[in-house]
Design an enzyme around this catalytic site. Structure first.
Site, mmCIF file in Angstrom:
data_model
loop_
_atom_site.group_PDB
_atom_site.id
_atom_site.type_symbol
_atom_site.label_atom_id
_atom_site.label_comp_id
_atom_site.label_asym_id
_atom_site.label_seq_id
_atom_site.Cartn_x
_atom_site.Cartn_y
_atom_site.Cartn_z
ATOM 1 N N GLY A 286 -48.929 129.991 -76.373
ATOM 2 C CA GLY A 286 -47.762 129.207 -75.956
ATOM 3 C C GLY A 286 -47.332 128.199 -77.008
ATOM 4 N N SER A 287 -48.284 127.549 -77.656
ATOM 5 C CA SER A 287 -47.940 126.522 -78.642
ATOM 6 C C SER A 287 -47.132 127.128 -79.793
ATOM 7 C CB SER A 287 -49.205 125.866 -79.210
ATOM 8 O OG SER A 287 -49.935 125.244 -78.177
ATOM 9 N N ASN B 50 -46.882 121.365 -66.505
ATOM 10 C CA ASN B 50 -48.296 121.713 -66.477
ATOM 11 C C ASN B 50 -49.167 120.688 -65.764
ATOM 12 O OD1 ASN B 50 -47.242 120.565 -69.007
ATOM 13 N ND2 ASN B 50 -49.388 120.293 -69.543
ATOM 14 N N GLN C 144 -46.394 127.795 -67.676
ATOM 15 C CA GLN C 144 -46.986 127.633 -66.344
ATOM 16 C C GLN C 144 -46.275 128.475 -65.286
ATOM 17 O OE1 GLN C 144 -49.732 125.902 -65.422
ATOM 18 N NE2 GLN C 144 -50.131 125.088 -67.453
ATOM 19 N N SER D 40 -47.902 132.255 -72.331
ATOM 20 C CA SER D 40 -49.257 132.329 -72.879
ATOM 21 C C SER D 40 -50.168 133.115 -71.952
ATOM 22 C CB SER D 40 -49.793 130.907 -73.061
ATOM 23 O OG SER D 40 -51.145 130.960 -73.449
ATOM 24 N N HIS E 29 -53.467 133.247 -71.513
ATOM 25 C CA HIS E 29 -54.639 132.670 -70.835
ATOM 26 C C HIS E 29 -54.271 131.812 -69.629
ATOM 27 C CE1 HIS E 29 -55.014 128.351 -72.281
ATOM 28 N NE2 HIS E 29 -54.147 128.798 -73.176
ATOM 29 N N THR F 217 -51.704 141.072 -89.123
ATOM 30 C CA THR F 217 -52.063 142.255 -88.340
ATOM 31 C C THR F 217 -52.199 141.864 -86.871
ATOM 32 O OG1 THR F 217 -53.193 143.113 -90.277
ATOM 33 C CG2 THR F 217 -53.744 144.144 -88.172
ATOM 34 N N CYS G 178 -55.637 118.241 -73.199
ATOM 35 C CA CYS G 178 -55.410 117.932 -74.602
ATOM 36 C C CYS G 178 -55.542 116.439 -74.866
ATOM 37 C CB CYS G 178 -54.020 118.387 -75.037
ATOM 38 S SG CYS G 178 -53.462 119.830 -74.164
HETATM 39 C C1 LIG Z 1 -51.058 125.668 -72.004
HETATM 40 C C2 LIG Z 1 -49.663 125.305 -72.275
HETATM 41 C C3 LIG Z 1 -49.106 125.458 -73.561
HETATM 42 C C4 LIG Z 1 -49.933 125.903 -74.741
HETATM 43 O O1 LIG Z 1 -50.300 127.258 -74.660
HETATM 44 P P1 LIG Z 1 -51.481 127.783 -75.616
HETATM 45 O O2 LIG Z 1 -51.475 129.257 -75.409
HETATM 46 O O3 LIG Z 1 -52.729 127.142 -75.123
HETATM 47 O O4 LIG Z 1 -51.120 127.398 -76.997
HETATM 48 C C5 LIG Z 1 -47.782 125.149 -73.743
HETATM 49 N N1 LIG Z 1 -47.017 124.721 -72.724
HETATM 50 C C6 LIG Z 1 -47.505 124.558 -71.477
HETATM 51 C C7 LIG Z 1 -46.608 124.100 -70.387
HETATM 52 C C8 LIG Z 1 -48.847 124.838 -71.211
HETATM 53 O O5 LIG Z 1 -49.320 124.674 -69.988
#
Ligand SMILES: *Cc1c(COP(=O)(O)O)cnc(C)c1O
Length: 394
Positions: free
Chosen positions: A69-70, A150, A178, A198, A200, A236, A323
């Site tokens: 996500g970042s 989040n 989210q 993202s 995870h 890759t 974080c």
């Molecule tokens: C977790 C999160 C991110 C970051 O995602 P990563 O895959 O951990 O880099 C960005 N935005 C929101 C709203 C998140 O909850």
């Protein structure tokens, strides 16, 4: 352990683990290679792209795989800024309670000469579409508003904001990390130009995500090198991770109607139970929030102590965002919705998942109440409040 920190990360689903291990073992070719083993990996990659695209109403070529996500947030915002710069538009609009992947990217752009307007978030944890409309100027190149927050889980009026941006000819990005896999998201219906997600956060692996960019939007590379991802993201591809992300997303979307109805019911039970604790308040609107999210402030205590004591009792939760825990600043999200420092420090986020039971919910309510009461027993702030030396806010 009762895991109530799904907003920080989720456990990988069995389907995701199975897909990932199968590909790690058997489909380890380089998707850019022309021989059969490479083409097998390429097939897995493109199958995943089609699945991910279908999940949000996009076309496969509009999906770019990233490290999470970042990275997707960084690339979306930087791309819009570069396009703006070419057109002489240096103004960007976002909100005060975005994820740091958005806020820090914007801060960096400010240093590079862009102008940023951060809209306020109201006490209910919602952004007002009219305020977005009012902030748009002739030189605005991007509006970025997160789909669901989040920390407090509030779901923003994305479709309305998207329609405003579309009508005014301004690109619209949403950090939907989210939201995707948790509530219905459709990039066409929601008028979205750029979207970050993202794996995870929806039972896929860490270190994988994607950026949706509506066709015709030229992305700026963050990583230079080979011609992977149509030349927009070198390196890759993480084929097993990407395939596992697609498997997790397809599965979670199929189960969404049933799962979210059940979670919303348990969320409301948690909210009702925790509201009985004296001098406690729910953060964010009670209904326009993710089915999984509960976030409270308890006056007179420290969130960190609460978390540690809950951990002793087998409950994994969060205070502020992962974080920033370790730093003494209270959550920027809680400050943005108007909580004062002292109150914001005493926050608790519970983000529940599919495996939670009704008994777990009762256990959480009872233990949070006990631990809050225990911590107040030796809190100097609480003593002052009870003695009338300080005024109760909640
Ligand atoms: C977790 C999160 C991110 C970051 O995602 P990563 O895959 O951990 O880099 C960005 N935005 C929101 C709203 C998140 O909850």
């Amino acid at each position: 352990m009762i895991y109530a920190d799904n907003a920080a990360t989720t456990k990988m689903s069995e389907a995701a683990v199975h897909t990932m291990s199968a590909l790690l073992a058997d489909t380890w070719g380089n998707p850019s290679s022309l021989y059969t083993a490479g083409q097998k990996a390429k097939e897995a990659l493109e199958k995943a792209r089609a699945e991910v695209a279908a999940a949000i109403g996009a076309e496969p070529r509009e999906i770019l795989f990233t490290s999470g996500g970042s990275e997707a947030d960084n690339q979306a915002i930087r791309s819009a800024a570069e396009l703006g710069k070419k057109a002489g538009k240096l103004h960007l609009i976002s909100t005060a309670f975005e994820h740091h992947a958005v806020l820090h990217t914007l801060a960096k752009l400010e240093k590079e000469g862009f102008e940023v307007t951060l809209l306020p978030v109201h006490e209910d944890g919602l952004v007002r579409p009219q305020e977005v409309a009012d902030a748009i100027r002739e030189d605005t190149c991007l509006v970025s508003v997160m789909y669901a927050n989040n920390e407090i889980g509030t779901i923003q009026p994305i479709r309305e904001i998207g329609a405003i941006c579309r009508a005014r000819g301004v690109l619209f990005h949403t950090d939907a990390v989210q939201a995707v896999g948790h509530i219905p998201v459709d990039v066409l219906l929601d008028n979205i130009d750029l979207l970050s997600a993202s794996a995870h956060k929806f039972h896929g692996p860490k270190g994988v995500g994607f950026l949706y960019a509506k066709k015709g939007i030229r992305l700026t590379n963050l990583i230079e090198g080979g011609a992977q991802e149509r030349g927009r993201r070198a390196g890759t591809e993480n084929v097993p991770g990407i395939a596992a992300m697609a498997a997790a997303l397809t599965e979670t979307i199929a189960a969404m109607p049933e799962v979210s109805a059940r979670l919303a019911m348990l969320r409301d039970r948690l909210i009702a139970g925790l509201s009985k604790i004296p001098h406690a308040a729910l953060n964010g609107d009670a209904s326009k929030r993710l089915p999984s999210n509960v976030n409270f402030c308890f006056e007179g205590i420290e969130g960190e102590s609460l978390l540690l004591l809950l951990d002793d009792r087998g409950i994994a939760a969060s205070s502020g965002s992962a974080c920033t825990s370790g730093s003494l600043d209270p959550s920027h999200v809680l400050l943005a919705i108007g909580r004062v420092h002292d109150v914001a420090h005493g926050s608790l986020r519970l983000s529940i998942g599919e495996d939670i039971t009704e008994a777990d919910v009762e256990y959480i309510i009872r233990n949070v109440a006990e631990v809050v009461d225990y911590l107040r027993g030796f809190s100097p702030i609480w003593r002052d409040l009870v003695a009338g030396k300080k005024e109760f806010i909640l």
